[in-house]
Design a protein around this motif. Sequence first.
Motif, PDB file in Angstrom:
ATOM      1  N   VAL A   1       0.846  -1.193   0.000  1.00 10.22           N
ATOM      2  CA  VAL A   1       0.000   0.000   0.000  1.00 10.22           C
ATOM      3  C   VAL A   1       0.881   1.242   0.000  1.00 10.22           C
ATOM      4  O   VAL A   1       1.684   1.447   0.912  1.00 10.22           O
ATOM      5  CB  VAL A   1      -0.931   0.020   1.231  1.00 10.22           C
ATOM      6  CG1 VAL A   1      -1.791   1.292   1.225  1.00 10.22           C
ATOM      7  CG2 VAL A   1      -1.811  -1.222   1.254  1.00 10.22           C
ATOM      8  N   ARG A   2       0.750   2.045  -1.056  1.00 13.68           N
ATOM      9  CA  ARG A   2       1.474   3.308  -1.149  1.00 13.68           C
ATOM     10  C   ARG A   2       0.475   4.454  -1.128  1.00 13.68           C
ATOM     11  O   ARG A   2      -0.739   4.232  -1.218  1.00 13.68           O
ATOM     12  CB  ARG A   2       2.286   3.369  -2.449  1.00 13.68           C
ATOM     13  CG  ARG A   2       3.248   2.216  -2.647  1.00 13.68           C
ATOM     14  CD  ARG A   2       4.236   2.513  -3.774  1.00 13.68           C
ATOM     15  NE  ARG A   2       3.602   3.100  -4.954  1.00 13.68           N
ATOM     16  CZ  ARG A   2       3.669   2.570  -6.180  1.00 13.68           C
ATOM     17  NH1 ARG A   2       4.302   1.436  -6.372  1.00 13.68           N
ATOM     18  NH2 ARG A   2       3.089   3.177  -7.193  1.00 13.68           N
ATOM     19  N   GLU A   3       0.971   5.664  -1.035  1.00 13.20           N
ATOM     20  CA  GLU A   3       0.077   6.822  -1.023  1.00 13.20           C
ATOM     21  C   GLU A   3      -0.688   6.951  -2.329  1.00 13.20           C
ATOM     22  O   GLU A   3      -1.847   7.349  -2.341  1.00 13.20           O
ATOM     23  CB  GLU A   3       0.890   8.105  -0.776  1.00 13.20           C
ATOM     24  CG  GLU A   3       1.406   8.241   0.649  1.00 13.20           C
ATOM     25  CD  GLU A   3       2.099   9.575   0.859  1.00 13.20           C
ATOM     26  OE1 GLU A   3       2.016  10.443  -0.037  1.00 13.20           O
ATOM     27  OE2 GLU A   3       2.732   9.743   1.912  1.00 13.20           O
ATOM     28  N   ASP A   4      -0.022   6.581  -3.436  1.00 13.79           N
ATOM     29  CA  ASP A   4      -0.642   6.778  -4.746  1.00 13.79           C
ATOM     30  C   ASP A   4      -1.215   5.511  -5.376  1.00 13.79           C
ATOM     31  O   ASP A   4      -1.838   5.567  -6.427  1.00 13.79           O
ATOM     32  CB  ASP A   4       0.372   7.394  -5.706  1.00 13.79           C
ATOM     33  CG  ASP A   4       1.606   6.524  -5.871  1.00 13.79           C
ATOM     34  OD1 ASP A   4       1.855   5.663  -4.999  1.00 13.79           O
ATOM     35  OD2 ASP A   4       2.322   6.692  -6.876  1.00 13.79           O
ATOM     36  N   ALA A   5      -0.999   4.364  -4.741  1.00 13.58           N
ATOM     37  CA  ALA A   5      -1.497   3.126  -5.353  1.00 13.58           C
ATOM     38  C   ALA A   5      -1.430   1.951  -4.391  1.00 13.58           C
ATOM     39  O   ALA A   5      -0.672   1.968  -3.418  1.00 13.58           O
ATOM     40  CB  ALA A   5      -0.675   2.796  -6.602  1.00 13.58           C
ATOM     41  N   HIS A   6      -2.265   0.950  -4.664  1.00 12.75           N
ATOM     42  CA  HIS A   6      -2.178  -0.350  -3.995  1.00 12.75           C
ATOM     43  C   HIS A   6      -1.664  -1.322  -5.048  1.00 12.75           C
ATOM     44  O   HIS A   6      -2.304  -1.521  -6.078  1.00 12.75           O
ATOM     45  CB  HIS A   6      -3.552  -0.803  -3.487  1.00 12.75           C
ATOM     46  CG  HIS A   6      -4.061  -0.001  -2.343  1.00 12.75           C
ATOM     47  ND1 HIS A   6      -5.190  -0.336  -1.638  1.00 12.75           N
ATOM     48  CD2 HIS A   6      -3.594   1.135  -1.766  1.00 12.75           C
ATOM     49  CE1 HIS A   6      -5.394   0.544  -0.681  1.00 12.75           C
ATOM     50  NE2 HIS A   6      -4.443   1.456  -0.744  1.00 12.75           N
ATOM     51  N   VAL A   7      -0.516  -1.928  -4.807  1.00 15.85           N
ATOM     52  CA  VAL A   7       0.094  -2.815  -5.806  1.00 15.85           C
ATOM     53  C   VAL A   7       0.135  -4.238  -5.260  1.00 15.85           C
ATOM     54  O   VAL A   7       0.626  -4.483  -4.161  1.00 15.85           O
ATOM     55  CB  VAL A   7       1.523  -2.362  -6.170  1.00 15.85           C
ATOM     56  CG1 VAL A   7       2.094  -3.247  -7.278  1.00 15.85           C
ATOM     57  CG2 VAL A   7       1.519  -0.896  -6.609  1.00 15.85           C
ATOM     58  N   LEU A   8      -0.399  -5.161  -6.056  1.00 16.53           N
ATOM     59  CA  LEU A   8      -0.451  -6.563  -5.658  1.00 16.53           C
ATOM     60  C   LEU A   8       0.663  -7.318  -6.377  1.00 16.53           C
ATOM     61  O   LEU A   8       0.809  -7.224  -7.597  1.00 16.53           O
ATOM     62  CB  LEU A   8      -1.812  -7.146  -6.027  1.00 16.53           C
ATOM     63  CG  LEU A   8      -2.250  -8.458  -5.368  1.00 16.53           C
ATOM     64  CD1 LEU A   8      -2.276  -8.327  -3.848  1.00 16.53           C
ATOM     65  CD2 LEU A   8      -3.638  -8.857  -5.877  1.00 16.53           C
TER      66      LEU A   8
END
Length: 198
Positions: free
Chosen positions: A53-60
């Motif tokens: 979880v980042r400020e600009d995106a959720h990356v799986l």
Amino acid sequence: MIGSLRGTLVSKRPPSLMLDVGGVGYELEAPMSTFYRLPDTGRELMLVTHLVVREDAHVLYGFFTEAERTLFRNLLKISNVGPRIGLGVLSGMSVDGFYQCIRDKDIVSLTKIPGVGKKTAERLLIEMADRLPEAKEPDRAAIPVRSLAEGEASGALLALGYKPGEVLRMLKDLDSVKLSTEEMIREALRRVHRVAER
């Protein structure tokens, strides 16, 4: 937290792939160690996953084996090592190969990984030394599989204590499309018993 996904492989363009799970398309990023073992598009697949979880995106992120995901998670705990370097490590060498580099203090091999300079390599050697696995666990990545059923059968046989070479022989020539996981395991065990009785 999404721990794993099972669905139909829709597309694969390194480092990205898409899984259709019940009509929902999940975009994942994966290392080349996982891409090398992906089936053809349209086939069923299960991956273990890690969500960043980042400020600009959720990356799986998706991985073919638990060993890959464990190493990826351990790498993320190291200062100044992010997902990109984690994917780079798993794309540049096997899990066992990386751990061997740490044991051997092989800084030269580590600096060949994209994004890993001398300082980062030194940090990996120091901080990963405490995270080395005590004993190697069976890794189904060592066994090439043609379908989800075959992958699950391989994992079950490894868990029963059979070696990768034995599992390969036990599953050889079995129809991985028509047979279910349970049927493949039963037939593989029958083969072992038949050989033992001779």
